[in-house]
Design a protein around this motif. Structure first.
Motif, PDB file in Angstrom:
ATOM      1  N   ALA A   5       8.916  -4.107  11.903  1.00  0.00           N
ATOM      2  CA  ALA A   5       9.840  -2.968  11.830  1.00  0.00           C
ATOM      3  C   ALA A   5      10.447  -2.835  10.432  1.00  0.00           C
ATOM      4  O   ALA A   5      10.570  -1.716   9.898  1.00  0.00           O
ATOM      5  N   GLU A   6      10.815  -3.966   9.834  1.00  0.00           N
ATOM      6  CA  GLU A   6      11.383  -3.918   8.476  1.00  0.00           C
ATOM      7  C   GLU A   6      10.362  -3.405   7.475  1.00  0.00           C
ATOM      8  O   GLU A   6      10.677  -2.575   6.613  1.00  0.00           O
ATOM      9  N   ASP A   7       9.119  -3.890   7.585  1.00  0.00           N
ATOM     10  CA  ASP A   7       8.081  -3.450   6.663  1.00  0.00           C
ATOM     11  C   ASP A   7       7.713  -1.982   6.874  1.00  0.00           C
ATOM     12  O   ASP A   7       7.409  -1.269   5.915  1.00  0.00           O
ATOM     13  N   ILE A   8       7.724  -1.526   8.100  1.00  0.00           N
ATOM     14  CA  ILE A   8       7.474  -0.101   8.336  1.00  0.00           C
ATOM     15  C   ILE A   8       8.560   0.720   7.646  1.00  0.00           C
ATOM     16  O   ILE A   8       8.268   1.717   6.980  1.00  0.00           O
ATOM     17  N   GLN A   9       9.813   0.299   7.737  1.00  0.00           N
ATOM     18  CA  GLN A   9      10.896   1.037   7.084  1.00  0.00           C
ATOM     19  C   GLN A   9      10.739   1.024   5.566  1.00  0.00           C
ATOM     20  O   GLN A   9      10.934   2.040   4.908  1.00  0.00           O
ATOM     21  N   VAL A  10      10.366  -0.120   4.991  1.00  0.00           N
ATOM     22  CA  VAL A  10      10.140  -0.197   3.543  1.00  0.00           C
ATOM     23  C   VAL A  10       9.004   0.743   3.145  1.00  0.00           C
ATOM     24  O   VAL A  10       9.097   1.470   2.149  1.00  0.00           O
ATOM     25  N   VAL A  12       7.928   3.442   4.784  1.00  0.00           N
ATOM     26  CA  VAL A  12       8.384   4.829   4.963  1.00  0.00           C
ATOM     27  C   VAL A  12       9.271   5.237   3.793  1.00  0.00           C
ATOM     28  O   VAL A  12       9.122   6.336   3.238  1.00  0.00           O
ATOM     29  N   ASP A  13      10.184   4.353   3.392  1.00  0.00           N
ATOM     30  CA  ASP A  13      11.065   4.659   2.256  1.00  0.00           C
ATOM     31  C   ASP A  13      10.255   4.899   0.990  1.00  0.00           C
ATOM     32  O   ASP A  13      10.557   5.806   0.210  1.00  0.00           O
ATOM     33  N   TYR A  14       9.224   4.114   0.773  1.00  0.00           N
ATOM     34  CA  TYR A  14       8.390   4.272  -0.418  1.00  0.00           C
ATOM     35  C   TYR A  14       7.511   5.525  -0.328  1.00  0.00           C
ATOM     36  O   TYR A  14       7.435   6.314  -1.256  1.00  0.00           O
ATOM     37  N   HIS A  15       6.868   5.693   0.803  1.00  0.00           N
ATOM     38  CA  HIS A  15       5.890   6.769   0.981  1.00  0.00           C
ATOM     39  C   HIS A  15       6.537   8.138   1.202  1.00  0.00           C
ATOM     40  O   HIS A  15       5.984   9.160   0.829  1.00  0.00           O
ATOM     41  N   SER A  58      -2.783   2.787   1.878  1.00  0.00           N
ATOM     42  CA  SER A  58      -2.632   2.037   0.630  1.00  0.00           C
ATOM     43  C   SER A  58      -1.169   1.862   0.253  1.00  0.00           C
ATOM     44  O   SER A  58      -0.768   0.805  -0.235  1.00  0.00           O
ATOM     45  N   ASP A  59      -0.371   2.887   0.457  1.00  0.00           N
ATOM     46  CA  ASP A  59       1.064   2.770   0.183  1.00  0.00           C
ATOM     47  C   ASP A  59       1.702   1.732   1.099  1.00  0.00           C
ATOM     48  O   ASP A  59       2.562   0.948   0.675  1.00  0.00           O
ATOM     49  N   ALA A  60       1.286   1.699   2.349  1.00  0.00           N
ATOM     50  CA  ALA A  60       1.838   0.727   3.296  1.00  0.00           C
ATOM     51  C   ALA A  60       1.445  -0.692   2.901  1.00  0.00           C
ATOM     52  O   ALA A  60       2.279  -1.608   2.947  1.00  0.00           O
ATOM     53  N   VAL A  61       0.203  -0.885   2.505  1.00  0.00           N
ATOM     54  CA  VAL A  61      -0.250  -2.209   2.086  1.00  0.00           C
ATOM     55  C   VAL A  61       0.545  -2.670   0.868  1.00  0.00           C
ATOM     56  O   VAL A  61       0.976  -3.815   0.784  1.00  0.00           O
TER      57      VAL A  61
END
Length: 181
Positions: A5-10, A12-15, A58-61
Motif C-alpha cells: 500500500a505504501e509503495d502504491i501511494q509512492v 501514484v504520487d510520482y506517476h 516502469s514508473d511503478a518499478v
C-alpha cells in the motif's frame, strides 16, 4: 521494505494517478524483490532492472526500487511487454516477472479494488534468469568516451559505430531517431 500500500501511494504520487500499470508494476517489483531477498531496494546498490515497456509499469518499478536510467540501474528494452527483469549483481541471480493475466478492469472501475484479491499466480509468470551484462552497461562512470569523427559529439561506453574506418555516432552512421532541419 515498505508495504504494498505504501509503495502504491509512492508510485501514484510520482506517476500522477492510479491505474492498472501502477498497481501491477508495484506488485511485480515486490514479487521480484521477495524472490531475490532484497529488503531495502532504495539503499541496495547492486540491483539492476530491465523494463520492457515505456508505460506506467516502469514508473511503478522505479518508485519501488529507486532504480533510474540516470544511475544506470534501470534499463529500457523496447519489447512492448508488461515485464521486467530484476538482477542482483552481487548474487548473480535474476528474476523476470511478466504480466500474463488477460483480464483488466473495465473503464471506470477502481484498479486498486480490481487487482486487490487476484493472487499473483493468476496475474504473473515468474522466471529465474541469468544475464551477461556488458561492463559498459554497469552502473558507474563511463568506461570510454570517444568523439564522433563526423559531428564531433561525445559518445560514451561503446555506443560508437565503425563505418569505413571512421568512428561515428549512431546518428552519423545512419541510425538517427531524428532528422536535422
Amino acid at each position: 521494505m515498505r508495504t504494498l500500500a505504501e509503495d502504491i501511494q509512492v508510485a501514484v504520487d510520482y506517476h500522477g494517478h492510479v491505474c492498472s500499470g501502477i498497481v501491477l508494476g508495484v506488485r511485480m517489483a515486490h514479487l521480484a524483490l521477495d524472490r531475490l531477498k532484497i529488503d531495502n531496494p532504495l539503499e541496495y546498490r547492486d540491483l539492476i532492472v530491465y523494463v520492457e515497456v515505456d508505460r506506467c509499469v516502469s514508473d511503478a518499478v522505479y518508485a519501488v526500487t529507486g532504480c533510474t536510467l540516470g544511475r544506470r540501474r534501470m534499463k529500457w528494452v523496447d519489447y512492448g511487454k508488461m515485464a521486467a527483469t530484476f538482477y542482483d549483481l552481487a548474487t548473480k541471480q535474476g528474476v523476470r516477472v511478466v504480466v500474463t493475466g488477460s483480464n483488466f478492469p473495465p473503464p471506470g472501475e477502481d484498479p486498486l479494488l480490481f487487482w486487490r484479491d487476484i493472487p499473483d499466480p493468476d496475474v504473473f509468470t515468474v522466471q529465474d534468469v541469468s544475464m551477461d551484462i556488458p561492463k559498459e552497461d554497469l552502473p558507474g562512470k563511463p568506461l570510454l568516451k570517444i568523439e564522433c569523427e563526423n559531428c564531433g559529439e561525445r559518445i560514451m561506453d561503446g555506443r560508437e559505430k565503425k563505418v569505413k574506418g571512421r568512428v561515428l555516432c549512431r546518428a552519423c552512421a545512419g541510425e538517427a531517431y531524428y532528422k536535422r532541419i
